[in-house]
Enzyme design. Structure first.
Site, PDB file in Angstrom:
ATOM      1  N   HIS A  59     -97.898 -41.248 -48.164  1.00 30.18           N
ATOM      2  CA  HIS A  59     -96.612 -40.638 -47.808  1.00 30.18           C
ATOM      3  C   HIS A  59     -96.936 -39.353 -47.039  1.00 30.18           C
ATOM      4  O   HIS A  59     -97.400 -38.376 -47.636  1.00 30.18           O
ATOM      5  CB  HIS A  59     -95.807 -40.294 -49.069  1.00 30.18           C
ATOM      6  CG  HIS A  59     -95.371 -41.493 -49.846  1.00 30.18           C
ATOM      7  ND1 HIS A  59     -94.446 -42.398 -49.355  1.00 30.18           N
ATOM      8  CD2 HIS A  59     -95.712 -41.953 -51.082  1.00 30.18           C
ATOM      9  CE1 HIS A  59     -94.243 -43.351 -50.258  1.00 30.18           C
ATOM     10  NE2 HIS A  59     -95.004 -43.100 -51.303  1.00 30.18           N
ATOM     11  N   GLU A  81    -100.377 -43.590 -60.340  1.00 27.38           N
ATOM     12  CA  GLU A  81    -100.241 -42.126 -60.380  1.00 27.38           C
ATOM     13  C   GLU A  81    -100.686 -41.493 -61.699  1.00 27.38           C
ATOM     14  O   GLU A  81     -99.963 -40.688 -62.291  1.00 27.38           O
ATOM     15  CB  GLU A  81     -98.784 -41.744 -60.065  1.00 27.38           C
ATOM     16  CG  GLU A  81     -98.339 -42.281 -58.723  1.00 27.38           C
ATOM     17  CD  GLU A  81     -96.865 -42.016 -58.418  1.00 27.38           C
ATOM     18  OE1 GLU A  81     -96.170 -41.390 -59.229  1.00 27.38           O
ATOM     19  OE2 GLU A  81     -96.415 -42.440 -57.330  1.00 27.38           O
ATOM     20  N   ASN A 117    -103.255 -47.263 -58.073  1.00 26.92           N
ATOM     21  CA  ASN A 117    -102.464 -46.789 -56.922  1.00 26.92           C
ATOM     22  C   ASN A 117    -102.082 -45.318 -57.125  1.00 26.92           C
ATOM     23  O   ASN A 117    -101.664 -44.926 -58.214  1.00 26.92           O
ATOM     24  CB  ASN A 117    -101.185 -47.649 -56.863  1.00 26.92           C
ATOM     25  CG  ASN A 117    -100.358 -47.436 -55.604  1.00 26.92           C
ATOM     26  OD1 ASN A 117    -100.899 -47.485 -54.500  1.00 26.92           O
ATOM     27  ND2 ASN A 117     -99.068 -47.201 -55.764  1.00 26.92           N
ATOM     28  N   ASP A 152     -95.343 -44.091 -45.134  1.00 23.06           N
ATOM     29  CA  ASP A 152     -94.219 -43.563 -44.356  1.00 23.06           C
ATOM     30  C   ASP A 152     -94.646 -42.212 -43.818  1.00 23.06           C
ATOM     31  O   ASP A 152     -95.449 -41.512 -44.430  1.00 23.06           O
ATOM     32  CB  ASP A 152     -92.893 -43.517 -45.138  1.00 23.06           C
ATOM     33  CG  ASP A 152     -92.938 -42.770 -46.453  1.00 23.06           C
ATOM     34  OD1 ASP A 152     -93.900 -42.006 -46.692  1.00 23.06           O
ATOM     35  OD2 ASP A 152     -92.004 -42.942 -47.256  1.00 23.06           O
ATOM     36  N   GLU A 157     -97.844 -47.536 -49.444  1.00 21.09           N
ATOM     37  CA  GLU A 157     -96.469 -47.034 -49.375  1.00 21.09           C
ATOM     38  C   GLU A 157     -96.283 -46.182 -48.123  1.00 21.09           C
ATOM     39  O   GLU A 157     -95.620 -45.133 -48.155  1.00 21.09           O
ATOM     40  CB  GLU A 157     -96.136 -46.219 -50.634  1.00 21.09           C
ATOM     41  CG  GLU A 157     -96.298 -46.996 -51.921  1.00 21.09           C
ATOM     42  CD  GLU A 157     -95.926 -46.215 -53.184  1.00 21.09           C
ATOM     43  OE1 GLU A 157     -95.271 -45.148 -53.072  1.00 21.09           O
ATOM     44  OE2 GLU A 157     -96.282 -46.673 -54.282  1.00 21.09           O
TER      45      GLU A 157
HETATM   46  O1  G3I Z   1     -79.971 -48.228 -59.485  1.00 21.32           O
HETATM   47  C1  G3I Z   1     -79.389 -46.934 -59.724  1.00 21.32           C
HETATM   48  C2  G3I Z   1     -77.932 -46.958 -59.479  1.00 21.32           C
HETATM   49  O2  G3I Z   1     -77.317 -47.831 -60.375  1.00 21.32           O
HETATM   50  C3  G3I Z   1     -77.388 -45.537 -59.612  1.00 21.32           C
HETATM   51  O3  G3I Z   1     -76.037 -45.527 -59.271  1.00 21.32           O
HETATM   52  C4  G3I Z   1     -78.150 -44.574 -58.712  1.00 21.32           C
HETATM   53  C5  G3I Z   1     -77.705 -43.116 -58.888  1.00 21.32           C
HETATM   54  O4  G3I Z   1     -78.745 -42.239 -58.616  1.00 21.32           O
HETATM   55  O5  G3I Z   1     -79.511 -44.641 -59.017  1.00 21.32           O
HETATM   56  C6  G3I Z   1     -80.061 -45.930 -58.815  1.00 21.32           C
HETATM   57  O6  G3I Z   1     -81.414 -45.904 -59.126  1.00 21.32           O
HETATM   58  C7  G3I Z   1     -82.268 -45.204 -58.228  1.00 21.32           C
HETATM   59  C8  G3I Z   1     -83.313 -46.175 -57.704  1.00 21.32           C
HETATM   60  O7  G3I Z   1     -84.234 -45.478 -56.904  1.00 21.32           O
HETATM   61  C9  G3I Z   1     -82.712 -47.328 -56.910  1.00 21.32           C
HETATM   62  O8  G3I Z   1     -82.138 -46.851 -55.752  1.00 21.32           O
HETATM   63  C10 G3I Z   1     -82.929 -44.084 -58.982  1.00 21.32           C
HETATM   64  O9  G3I Z   1     -81.946 -43.107 -59.335  1.00 21.32           O
HETATM   65  C11 G3I Z   1     -83.979 -43.449 -58.118  1.00 21.32           C
HETATM   66  O10 G3I Z   1     -84.717 -42.518 -58.917  1.00 21.32           O
HETATM   67  C12 G3I Z   1     -84.932 -44.504 -57.606  1.00 21.32           C
HETATM   68  O11 G3I Z   1     -85.858 -43.863 -56.760  1.00 21.32           O
HETATM   69  C13 G3I Z   1     -87.043 -44.573 -56.540  1.00 21.32           C
HETATM   70  C14 G3I Z   1     -88.245 -43.721 -56.944  1.00 21.32           C
HETATM   71  O12 G3I Z   1     -89.439 -44.396 -56.642  1.00 21.32           O
HETATM   72  C15 G3I Z   1     -88.210 -43.409 -58.432  1.00 21.32           C
HETATM   73  O13 G3I Z   1     -89.359 -42.749 -58.836  1.00 21.32           O
HETATM   74  C16 G3I Z   1     -87.137 -44.901 -55.064  1.00 21.32           C
HETATM   75  O14 G3I Z   1     -86.114 -45.836 -54.723  1.00 21.32           O
HETATM   76  C17 G3I Z   1     -88.501 -45.495 -54.729  1.00 21.32           C
HETATM   77  O15 G3I Z   1     -88.652 -45.585 -53.338  1.00 21.32           O
HETATM   78  C18 G3I Z   1     -89.595 -44.594 -55.262  1.00 21.32           C
HETATM   79  O16 G3I Z   1     -90.841 -45.195 -55.002  1.00 21.32           O
HETATM   80  C19 G3I Z   1     -91.991 -44.457 -55.414  1.00 21.32           C
HETATM   81  C20 G3I Z   1     -93.032 -45.462 -55.844  1.00 21.32           C
HETATM   82  O17 G3I Z   1     -92.524 -46.306 -56.851  1.00 21.32           O
HETATM   83  C21 G3I Z   1     -94.310 -44.778 -56.329  1.00 21.32           C
HETATM   84  N1  G3I Z   1     -94.802 -43.849 -55.336  1.00 21.32           N
HETATM   85  C22 G3I Z   1     -93.823 -42.884 -54.824  1.00 21.32           C
HETATM   86  C23 G3I Z   1     -92.599 -43.604 -54.274  1.00 21.32           C
HETATM   87  C24 G3I Z   1     -91.620 -42.637 -53.660  1.00 21.32           C
HETATM   88  O18 G3I Z   1     -91.102 -41.752 -54.617  1.00 21.32           O
END
Ligand code: G3I
Length: 454
Positions: free
Chosen positions: A236, A158, A200, A267, A265
């Protein structure tokens, strides 16, 4: 079925099988019943994003083990997860996913080495040379830890801005200099030469200003020998950003640059037939592009999705197959049988013009990315006032320093006085023109180089 009719049918089938080879073959060529098996029949993979903490959920794990032959750690290989404190690496959760992938015979897509988002706090607070070196060290360390275990790495994620500017996204990494992307790719290649190295991004799925800018970068990288093997299209989709009508054409134009393309990715928000049709279209687009070698959906059940309320995945919250699943599997089973090539990059173009006479020399300049204990050196060889047909660059490493890997050149020696000569495709350099090679090493990198030509 009544038993008598069943006996007659079985007897007929047995007779046909013994009297006609063709029918016997047809009766065994049943359609594959899982996404991974079907994709494998087409020389491709069908993968999913995986969260380590869900591996103990039996419904989740059951579907993962049964359906998918590639996995992408959803968050576990990101910078904040793997290097929470500078120089101190933490691979536990990502290792768990890699171990599961191995146990089910799945490939691993590494995601993501360098990204403006999900950086640990300490990196967010760095800038300039300190950030550049920290980023390169991160790329080197993580790619080295997983060396030989990653099919494709999202080396940079990105890096381009949304909208019509076609510009790079402003970020702390971008502010370290426009070459941050190529040095990241070079460091990744040096650390794990067997992994395919991908750029990516999202909103690059159709032709638009952003995908045009990525296209130009890939074209430039290929022309200059920057190691890039693949481009990931996140895909997405939802009603505001539907699957574009030129999806396949866009994948194809990137493939034509000599890189693999991957849907990384996928969906699609929605439900029922509309969602199912979009999934089928996405799968068919990949199958129609020879170098589209894999599709990854961004999660297993709707409830696992980063945007669960849009129910964008192939399994419902209870793990049941949705219409979208059946459509994706049917599309895979009805797809082309042309397998994608197994090589990561095509051979560089060969020139048909015979080389003119030997020229009058060359110069070499070094650009160094040094961090504590290691470095990546990029050396630019420039021809003088006439064309040269071969070159050797000489460099001297300080005591205790050594070369570990090089690219676009043949190395001689690894410590003290070392030299690098052209390989088959980059020896000829026109008057005033230049070519680049690079190497990685431990210790301190050299700042200057000499050049002799042939
Ligand atoms: O692990 C912590 C946990 O300890 C805490 O209690 C909780 C509270 O919010 O957060 C948890 O972490 C989260 C993590 O996902 C695991 O679930 C983060 O806040 C959250 O920001 C994170 O989101 C991820 C996101 O990327 C971050 O940018 C998504 O799961 C993940 O699917 C998403 O994936 C991205 C790709 O990497 C890049 N392309 C876009 C895609 C979708 O946004």
């Amino acid at each position: 079925m009544d038993p008598k009719r069943r006996r007659v049918l079985l007897a007929t089938a047995a007779l046909l099988a013994t009297t006609s080879g063709a029918i016997a073959v047809a009766s065994t060529a049943e359609a594959a019943t899982t996404l991974g098996a079907s994709a494998a029949e087409k020389g491709r993979y069908f993968g999913t994003a995986v969260a380590a903490y869900k591996l103990s959920d039996s419904t989740y794990s059951g579907i993962l083990n049964r359906e998918f032959n590639s996995v992408t750690p959803e968050n576990e290989m990101k910078w904040d997860a793997t290097e929470p404190t500078q120089g101190s690496f933490s691979y536990g959760s990502a290792d768990q996913i890699v171990a599961r992938a191995k146990s089910i015979g799945a490939k691993v897509r590494g995601h993501a080495l360098a990204w403006h988002s999900q950086q640990p706090g300490w990196a967010q607070n760095l800038s300039g040379t300190a950030l550049r070196n920290a980023m390169l060290n991160h790329v080197t360390q993580v790619a080295t830890h997983y060396k030989g275990q990653i099919d494709s790495w999202d080396v940079v994620n990105e890096a381009f801005a949304d909208g019509g500017s076609g510009a790079r996204r402003d970020s702390n990494l971008q502010r370290t200099g426009n070459d941050w992307i190529e040095v990241a790719f070079r460091a990744a290649r040096a650390a794990d030469p067997a992994a395919k190295l991908c750029y990516n991004d999202y909103n690059t799925d159709g032709q638009n200003a952003k995908s045009n800018a990525v296209f130009a970068m890939v074209q430039d990288f290929k022309a200059r020998g920057v190691p890039i093997d693949c481009v990931g299209f996140q895909s997405h989709f939802n009603s505001q950003s539907p699957l574009p009508s030129d999806y396949q054409a866009n994948l194809q134009r990137f493939a034509n640059l000599g890189v693999d393309v991957q849907i990384t990715e996928l969906d699609i928000e929605g439900s029922g037939t509309a969602q199912a049709n979009s999934y089928a279209s996405a799968v068919r687009a990949c199958l129609a592009v020879t170098r589209c070698n894999g599709i990854t959906v961004w999660g297993i059940r709707d409830s696992d999705s980063w945007r669960a309320s849009g129910t964008p995945l192939l399994f419902d919250g209870s793990g049941n197959k949705k219409a979208a699943y059946t459509a994706a599997l049917d599309a895979l089973n009805g797809g082309t049988t042309t397998p994608p090539p197994t090589t990561t990059s095509p051979p560089p173009p060969t020139t048909t013009t015979p080389p003119p006479p030997t020229g009058d020399g060359c110069t070499a300049t070094v650009s160094l990315n040094q961090w504590t204990g290691g470095f990546v050196a990029t050396v630019k060889v420039t021809a003088g006032s006439a064309r040269i047909n071969g070159w050797t660059a000489g460099l001297t490493l300080s005591s205790g320093s050594s070369v570990t890997n090089s690219w676009n050149a043949t190395a001689s020696g690894s410590s003290g006085a070392v030299s690098f000569s052209n390989v088959a495709y980059n020896g000829g350099v026109n008057a005033g023109g230049s070519t680049e090679f690079g190497f990685q090493g431990t210790g301190t990198g050299p700042a200057t180089a000499t050049c002799t030509s042939r």
